[in-house]
Design a protein around this motif. Structure first.
Motif, PDB file in Angstrom:
ATOM      1  N   ILE A 109      -9.841  -6.563   1.970  1.00  0.00           N
ATOM      2  CA  ILE A 109     -10.001  -5.212   1.442  1.00  0.00           C
ATOM      3  C   ILE A 109      -9.164  -4.283   2.315  1.00  0.00           C
ATOM      4  N   ILE A 110      -8.305  -3.493   1.673  1.00  0.00           N
ATOM      5  CA  ILE A 110      -7.437  -2.596   2.413  1.00  0.00           C
ATOM      6  C   ILE A 110      -7.537  -1.188   1.839  1.00  0.00           C
ATOM      7  N   PHE A 111      -7.753  -0.244   2.728  1.00  0.00           N
ATOM      8  CA  PHE A 111      -7.694   1.177   2.397  1.00  0.00           C
ATOM      9  C   PHE A 111      -6.480   1.750   3.125  1.00  0.00           C
TER      10      PHE A 111
ATOM     11  N   VAL B  53      -4.489  11.570   1.071  1.00  0.00           N
ATOM     12  CA  VAL B  53      -4.060  10.533   0.145  1.00  0.00           C
ATOM     13  C   VAL B  53      -4.838   9.271   0.484  1.00  0.00           C
ATOM     14  N   LEU B  54      -5.406   8.635  -0.537  1.00  0.00           N
ATOM     15  CA  LEU B  54      -6.179   7.416  -0.321  1.00  0.00           C
ATOM     16  C   LEU B  54      -5.818   6.394  -1.384  1.00  0.00           C
ATOM     17  N   ALA B  55      -5.636   5.166  -0.949  1.00  0.00           N
ATOM     18  CA  ALA B  55      -5.404   4.054  -1.867  1.00  0.00           C
ATOM     19  C   ALA B  55      -6.276   2.889  -1.423  1.00  0.00           C
ATOM     20  N   LEU B  56      -6.550   2.000  -2.352  1.00  0.00           N
ATOM     21  CA  LEU B  56      -7.394   0.833  -2.082  1.00  0.00           C
ATOM     22  C   LEU B  56      -6.784  -0.385  -2.756  1.00  0.00           C
ATOM     23  N   ALA B  57      -6.817  -1.500  -2.049  1.00  0.00           N
ATOM     24  CA  ALA B  57      -6.386  -2.767  -2.647  1.00  0.00           C
ATOM     25  C   ALA B  57      -7.328  -3.876  -2.193  1.00  0.00           C
ATOM     26  N   THR B  58      -7.491  -4.850  -3.059  1.00  0.00           N
ATOM     27  CA  THR B  58      -8.167  -6.088  -2.679  1.00  0.00           C
ATOM     28  C   THR B  58      -7.143  -7.208  -2.790  1.00  0.00           C
ATOM     29  N   LEU B  59      -7.359  -8.244  -2.007  1.00  0.00           N
ATOM     30  CA  LEU B  59      -6.421  -9.360  -1.973  1.00  0.00           C
ATOM     31  C   LEU B  59      -7.022 -10.598  -2.614  1.00  0.00           C
ATOM     32  N   HIS B  60      -6.172 -11.366  -3.244  1.00  0.00           N
ATOM     33  CA  HIS B  60      -6.583 -12.632  -3.853  1.00  0.00           C
ATOM     34  C   HIS B  60      -7.057 -13.611  -2.777  1.00  0.00           C
TER      35      HIS B  60
ATOM     36  N   HIS C 224      -3.700   3.858   8.495  1.00  0.00           N
ATOM     37  CA  HIS C 224      -3.858   5.298   8.303  1.00  0.00           C
ATOM     38  C   HIS C 224      -2.902   6.070   9.202  1.00  0.00           C
ATOM     39  N   ALA C 225      -2.756   7.358   8.872  1.00  0.00           N
ATOM     40  CA  ALA C 225      -1.918   8.241   9.681  1.00  0.00           C
ATOM     41  C   ALA C 225      -2.293   9.685   9.417  1.00  0.00           C
TER      42      ALA C 225
ATOM     43  N   MET D 236       0.837  -1.210   0.000  1.00  0.00           N
ATOM     44  CA  MET D 236       0.000   0.000   0.000  1.00  0.00           C
ATOM     45  C   MET D 236       0.869   1.257   0.000  1.00  0.00           C
ATOM     46  N   LEU D 237       1.928   1.242   0.780  1.00  0.00           N
ATOM     47  CA  LEU D 237       2.834   2.395   0.803  1.00  0.00           C
ATOM     48  C   LEU D 237       3.536   2.564  -0.542  1.00  0.00           C
ATOM     49  N   ASP D 238       3.925   1.456  -1.162  1.00  0.00           N
ATOM     50  CA  ASP D 238       4.525   1.532  -2.505  1.00  0.00           C
ATOM     51  C   ASP D 238       3.521   2.082  -3.513  1.00  0.00           C
TER      52      ASP D 238
END
Length: 156
Positions: A99-101, A77-84, A67-68, A28-30
């Protein structure tokens, strides 16, 4: 400020194949490292990891929300990822996440930070929304889902 206005296709990653909480946070940081509002990538990393050490951001219902509040960003700044596959995130409900925000806001934006956290948890806390999100195949489809779901939400 709506979630869909903070997200862009560049900061959405779908179906990632990761195996641990630390891999997820690093990914997520990358993902946000090139965000134009990130002015100090290492400070952002330190602040997100510091917050995670204080208490897990696995908020339940298969969601993690690292978050921070940080001087490392000029604007939210917002990012979203889903995992397999589900992974252990030390969630408060002891359930794995998919699910990661990642949310980072300037330190002086405490009210906005809390409102965004609340909006994310309210929306992603709905089972129907999570199920739809996990089925989506493209970042554009994710943005469309947020746009549709937030059309009746007031601005923050």
């Amino acid at each position: 400020m709506k979630i869909e206005s903070l997200l862009s296709e560049s900061f959405i990653a779908l179906n990632l194949d990761l195996a641990s909480k630390s891999q997820v946070i690093d990914a997520m940081l990358d993902l946000v490292a090139t965000h134009p509002s990130v002015c100090d990538k290492e400070k952002l990393r330190q602040d997100v990891l510091k917050r995670e050490r204080e208490m897990s951001t696995g908020i339940g219902k298969a969601i993690a929300l690292p978050h921070a509040k940080t001087s490392a960003v000029k604007h939210p700044v917002l990012a979203l990822a889903t995992l397999h596959k589900e992974i252990n995130f030390d969630s408060i409900d002891n359930e794995p996440v998919r699910i990661i925000f990642l949310l980072a806001t300037p330190e002086e934006m405490l009210a906005e930070h809390l409102k965004l956290l609340g909006r994310i948890t309210r929306l992603a806390g709905r089972m129907d929304f999570r199920e739809q999100l996990l089925l989506l195949k493209t970042p554009a489809a994710v943005l469309d889902l947020f746009r549709e779901e937030e059309k009746d939400f007031p601005q923050i």
